[in-house]
Design a protein around this motif. Structure first.
Motif, PDB file in Angstrom:
ATOM      1  N   LEU A 107      -4.854   4.739   9.413  1.00 36.24           N
ATOM      2  CA  LEU A 107      -4.182   5.109   8.247  1.00 36.24           C
ATOM      3  C   LEU A 107      -1.952   4.511   9.092  1.00 36.24           C
ATOM      4  CD1 LEU A 107      -5.856   8.271   7.791  1.00 36.24           C
ATOM      5  CD2 LEU A 107      -5.357   6.424   6.410  1.00 36.24           C
ATOM      6  N   ALA A 108      -2.097   4.712  10.188  1.00 37.09           N
ATOM      7  CA  ALA A 108      -0.671   4.427  10.688  1.00 37.09           C
ATOM      8  C   ALA A 108      -0.614   2.399  10.534  1.00 37.09           C
ATOM      9  CB  ALA A 108      -0.798   3.870  11.738  1.00 37.09           C
ATOM     10  N   HIS A 109      -1.045   2.390   8.951  1.00 34.52           N
ATOM     11  CA  HIS A 109      -0.746   1.315   8.681  1.00 34.52           C
ATOM     12  C   HIS A 109      -0.725   1.119   7.040  1.00 34.52           C
ATOM     13  CE1 HIS A 109      -0.837  -1.123  12.220  1.00 34.52           C
ATOM     14  NE2 HIS A 109      -1.815  -0.504  12.249  1.00 34.52           N
ATOM     15  N   LEU A 110      -1.153   2.631   6.405  1.00 36.18           N
ATOM     16  CA  LEU A 110      -0.527   1.752   5.578  1.00 36.18           C
ATOM     17  C   LEU A 110       0.724   1.017   4.435  1.00 36.18           C
ATOM     18  CD1 LEU A 110      -1.029   5.986   4.353  1.00 36.18           C
ATOM     19  CD2 LEU A 110      -2.297   4.366   3.664  1.00 36.18           C
ATOM     20  N   ASP A 111       1.598   1.081   4.796  1.00 37.02           N
ATOM     21  CA  ASP A 111       2.535  -0.154   4.649  1.00 37.02           C
ATOM     22  C   ASP A 111       2.045  -1.204   3.807  1.00 37.02           C
ATOM     23  OD1 ASP A 111       4.641   1.998   3.921  1.00 37.02           O
ATOM     24  OD2 ASP A 111       5.551   1.385   5.515  1.00 37.02           O
ATOM     25  N   GLU A 112       1.439  -2.216   5.282  1.00 36.49           N
ATOM     26  CA  GLU A 112       0.651  -3.206   5.429  1.00 36.49           C
ATOM     27  C   GLU A 112      -0.218  -3.508   4.545  1.00 36.49           C
ATOM     28  OE1 GLU A 112       1.452  -1.235   7.673  1.00 36.49           O
ATOM     29  OE2 GLU A 112       1.920  -2.435   9.305  1.00 36.49           O
ATOM     30  N   ILE A 113      -0.692  -2.131   4.562  1.00 38.85           N
ATOM     31  CA  ILE A 113      -2.314  -2.232   3.644  1.00 38.85           C
ATOM     32  C   ILE A 113      -2.048  -2.221   2.009  1.00 38.85           C
ATOM     33  CG2 ILE A 113      -4.343  -0.939   2.613  1.00 38.85           C
ATOM     34  CD1 ILE A 113      -4.410   0.073   5.408  1.00 38.85           C
ATOM     35  N   MET A 114      -0.439  -1.341   2.103  1.00 38.11           N
ATOM     36  CA  MET A 114      -0.526  -0.769   0.460  1.00 38.11           C
ATOM     37  C   MET A 114       0.135  -2.088  -0.603  1.00 38.11           C
ATOM     38  SD  MET A 114      -0.485   2.928   0.061  1.00 38.11           S
ATOM     39  CE  MET A 114      -1.872   4.592   0.075  1.00 38.11           C
ATOM     40  N   THR A 115       1.129  -2.978   0.661  1.00 42.11           N
ATOM     41  CA  THR A 115       1.796  -3.939   0.131  1.00 42.11           C
ATOM     42  C   THR A 115       0.872  -5.962  -0.017  1.00 42.11           C
ATOM     43  OG1 THR A 115       2.721  -4.605   1.771  1.00 42.11           O
ATOM     44  CG2 THR A 115       3.736  -2.539  -0.043  1.00 42.11           C
ATOM     45  N   ALA A 116      -0.440  -5.551   0.977  1.00 43.08           N
ATOM     46  CA  ALA A 116      -1.381  -6.383   0.552  1.00 43.08           C
ATOM     47  C   ALA A 116      -1.451  -7.197  -0.808  1.00 43.08           C
ATOM     48  CB  ALA A 116      -2.790  -5.773   1.670  1.00 43.08           C
ATOM     49  N   ARG A 117      -1.846  -8.902  -1.565  1.00 45.85           N
ATOM     50  CA  ARG A 117      -1.982  -9.218  -1.690  1.00 45.85           C
ATOM     51  C   ARG A 117      -3.669  -9.460  -1.627  1.00 45.85           C
ATOM     52  NH1 ARG A 117       1.483 -13.617  -3.565  1.00 45.85           N
ATOM     53  NH2 ARG A 117       2.479 -12.209  -5.345  1.00 45.85           N
ATOM     54  N   VAL A 118      -3.719  -9.348  -0.586  1.00 43.07           N
ATOM     55  CA  VAL A 118      -5.285  -9.982   0.147  1.00 43.07           C
ATOM     56  C   VAL A 118      -5.458  -9.114   1.039  1.00 43.07           C
ATOM     57  CG1 VAL A 118      -7.439 -11.370  -0.365  1.00 43.07           C
ATOM     58  CG2 VAL A 118      -5.282 -11.823  -1.709  1.00 43.07           C
ATOM     59  N   ILE A 119      -6.982  -8.496   0.748  1.00 42.03           N
ATOM     60  CA  ILE A 119      -6.826  -8.178   2.762  1.00 42.03           C
ATOM     61  C   ILE A 119      -8.853  -8.717   2.679  1.00 42.03           C
ATOM     62  CG2 ILE A 119      -8.003  -5.633   3.875  1.00 42.03           C
ATOM     63  CD1 ILE A 119      -5.692  -4.435   2.021  1.00 42.03           C
ATOM     64  N   VAL A 120      -8.367  -8.746   4.339  1.00 41.91           N
ATOM     65  CA  VAL A 120     -10.049  -9.160   4.987  1.00 41.91           C
ATOM     66  C   VAL A 120     -10.197  -8.032   5.334  1.00 41.91           C
ATOM     67  CG1 VAL A 120     -11.236 -10.251   5.915  1.00 41.91           C
ATOM     68  CG2 VAL A 120      -9.667 -11.842   4.142  1.00 41.91           C
ATOM     69  N   ALA A 121     -11.790  -7.406   5.293  1.00 40.92           N
ATOM     70  CA  ALA A 121     -12.120  -6.881   5.993  1.00 40.92           C
ATOM     71  C   ALA A 121     -13.321  -6.771   6.948  1.00 40.92           C
ATOM     72  CB  ALA A 121     -12.241  -4.783   5.207  1.00 40.92           C
ATOM     73  N   ILE A 122     -13.305  -6.462   8.367  1.00 46.21           N
ATOM     74  CA  ILE A 122     -14.460  -7.831   9.246  1.00 46.21           C
ATOM     75  C   ILE A 122     -14.463  -6.761   9.747  1.00 46.21           C
ATOM     76  CG2 ILE A 122     -14.715  -9.621  10.986  1.00 46.21           C
ATOM     77  CD1 ILE A 122     -12.235 -10.730   9.924  1.00 46.21           C
TER      78      ILE A 122
END
Length: 256
Positions: free
Chosen positions: A166-181
């Motif tokens: 949750l400390a990285h919400l800005d990066e998460i919410m502005t991403a075009r694609v997320i790869v969750a590993i």
């Protein structure tokens, strides 16, 4: 010469402008679409068909075979040759035989040449549940970078300490694609799928104790995710996730 669609368009534009003769243009297309090496047939037209040149799967190939394939690709104009699942021993053998060769040990990836500058405006976020997932994550990240993407790495942000994610919400919410590993129970993909408005590509890893069944538990959990925007690739398939993320990122740019 190995040509992509942009290069072909540029060549035809020069023909139309009278800067290049028709005969010279024909010579540029005249080569066969693949090259016969006896043990392999490098596909020199893959970049034209798919927008991405052939990638060498290093596992099971000898250093001499990898060298021959990579050299053939370079001779056809390929500036960045990607070699996946490359052992440290094979990389050491290739080090003095391929000019411009770099080995990324954590990802088990070899690169011949230089990474291209990003040509898509969006960012791909690579997130891992734990540090043990780094080999798969780096395979995904380096693949995406080799295909011309900006990558943001968010490592060790698993659900056992949700505040780290949750400390990285800005990066998460502005991403075009997320790869969750993630390995273990594979919950990271569902959490990210519930936070982001972009596609989430889930990668189960073989990290975990006995009941994780070598990544099968995470695979099934990700396939059963309640987050609607989650799709899943095979266990430990960081390359496939990075490649797919690049396709999505470039599609939204209209770069096909």
């Amino acid at each position: 010469m190995n040509m992509n669609q942009q290069q072909i368009r540029s060549l035809l534009t020069r023909v139309a402008a009278g800067e290049t003769s028709v005969d010279d243009a024909i010579l540029s297309f005249k080569r066969a679409p693949f090259e016969e090496l006896g043990f392999a047939k490098p596909d020199h037209h893959r970049g034209l068909r798919q927008g991405v040149a052939e990638v060498i799967f290093g596992a099971g190939k000898t250093p001499a075979q990898i060298e021959a394939i990579a050299s053939a690709m370079q001779s056809e104009g390929e500036r960045c040759v990607l070699i996946t699942r490359l052992s440290k021993e094979a990389a050491e053998a290739l080090g003095g035989r391929l000019a411009g060769f770099t080995y990324h040990e954590t990802a088990r990836i070899g690169v011949v040449g230089a990474f291209p500058k990003p040509d898509a405006g969006g960012r791909i976020v690579i997130a891992t549940g734990g540090t043990s997932d780094l080999p798969v994550a780096e395979e995904a990240a380096l693949t995406a970078e080799a295909l011309g993407n900006k990558v943001v790495r968010l490592y060790d942000v698993g659900v056992s300490g949700l505040h780290r994610l949750l400390a990285h919400l800005d990066e998460i919410m502005t991403a075009r694609v997320i790869v969750a590993i993630a390995g273990m129970e594979g919950a990271l993909a569902s959490v990210l799928g519930g936070l982001a408005d972009c596609p989430v590509i889930a990668v189960p890893t073989s990290v975990g104790y006995g009941a994780s069944f070598g990544g099968v538990a995470a695979l099934l959990a990700m396939l059963n995710s309640c987050a609607s925007g989650v799709s899943v690739v095979n266990i430990d398939n960081g390359f496939g996730a990075g490649y797919q993320a690049s396709l999505i990122n470039h599609l939204t740019e209209g770069k096909r």
